[in-house]
Design a protein around this motif. Structure first.
Motif, PDB file in Angstrom:
ATOM      1  N   ASN A  95       0.813  -1.217   0.000  1.00  0.00           N
ATOM      2  CA  ASN A  95       0.000   0.000   0.000  1.00  0.00           C
ATOM      3  C   ASN A  95       0.850   1.272   0.000  1.00  0.00           C
ATOM      4  O   ASN A  95       0.309   2.366   0.109  1.00  0.00           O
ATOM      5  CB  ASN A  95      -0.917   0.024   1.227  1.00  0.00           C
ATOM      6  N   THR A  96       2.154   1.117  -0.117  1.00  0.00           N
ATOM      7  CA  THR A  96       3.039   2.274  -0.109  1.00  0.00           C
ATOM      8  C   THR A  96       2.987   2.973  -1.463  1.00  0.00           C
ATOM      9  O   THR A  96       3.059   2.337  -2.501  1.00  0.00           O
ATOM     10  CB  THR A  96       4.487   1.856   0.200  1.00  0.00           C
ATOM     11  N   HIS A  97       2.836   4.288  -1.420  1.00  0.00           N
ATOM     12  CA  HIS A  97       2.823   5.110  -2.625  1.00  0.00           C
ATOM     13  C   HIS A  97       4.105   5.945  -2.642  1.00  0.00           C
ATOM     14  O   HIS A  97       4.808   6.055  -1.648  1.00  0.00           O
ATOM     15  CB  HIS A  97       1.614   6.049  -2.626  1.00  0.00           C
ATOM     16  N   SER A  98       4.375   6.545  -3.792  1.00  0.00           N
ATOM     17  CA  SER A  98       5.529   7.430  -3.864  1.00  0.00           C
ATOM     18  C   SER A  98       5.180   8.647  -4.700  1.00  0.00           C
ATOM     19  O   SER A  98       4.281   8.605  -5.536  1.00  0.00           O
ATOM     20  CB  SER A  98       6.741   6.709  -4.456  1.00  0.00           C
ATOM     21  N   LEU A  99       5.894   9.721  -4.424  1.00  0.00           N
ATOM     22  CA  LEU A  99       5.755  10.941  -5.209  1.00  0.00           C
ATOM     23  C   LEU A  99       7.100  11.621  -5.275  1.00  0.00           C
ATOM     24  O   LEU A  99       7.994  11.347  -4.485  1.00  0.00           O
ATOM     25  CB  LEU A  99       4.688  11.872  -4.629  1.00  0.00           C
ATOM     26  N   PHE A 100       7.236  12.487  -6.242  1.00  0.00           N
ATOM     27  CA  PHE A 100       8.463  13.246  -6.435  1.00  0.00           C
ATOM     28  C   PHE A 100       8.166  14.706  -6.147  1.00  0.00           C
ATOM     29  O   PHE A 100       7.148  15.230  -6.585  1.00  0.00           O
ATOM     30  CB  PHE A 100       8.975  13.088  -7.875  1.00  0.00           C
TER      31      PHE A 100
END
Length: 69
Positions: A19-24
């Protein structure tokens, strides 16, 4: 500098890798990243600076988009 932020959608969620998301995000420091994301209810797991080959690799992905807050 551009940072990659790994996070869960909410503090109420138990951190689960699937369920981990990422963004920059572009910021001056890790502290600046946390300040910019303070209004969100994200459970930030890890903040990684992107430089050199790692940045080049991430930029080649089609979902690479630097968020502005």
């Amino acid at each position: 500098m551009i940072y990659k932020v790994y996070y869960q959608d909410s503090f109420d969620q138990v951190p689960v890798r699937e369920n981990t998301h990422s963004l920059f995000i572009e910021a001056d420091s890790v502290r600046d990243v946390r300040r910019k994301l303070a209004e969100k209810n994200y459970n930030i797991e890890f903040i990684s600076p992107l430089t050199g080959a790692y940045l080049d690799y991430e930029q080649q992905k089609e979902d690479f988009k630097v968020e502005t807050f």
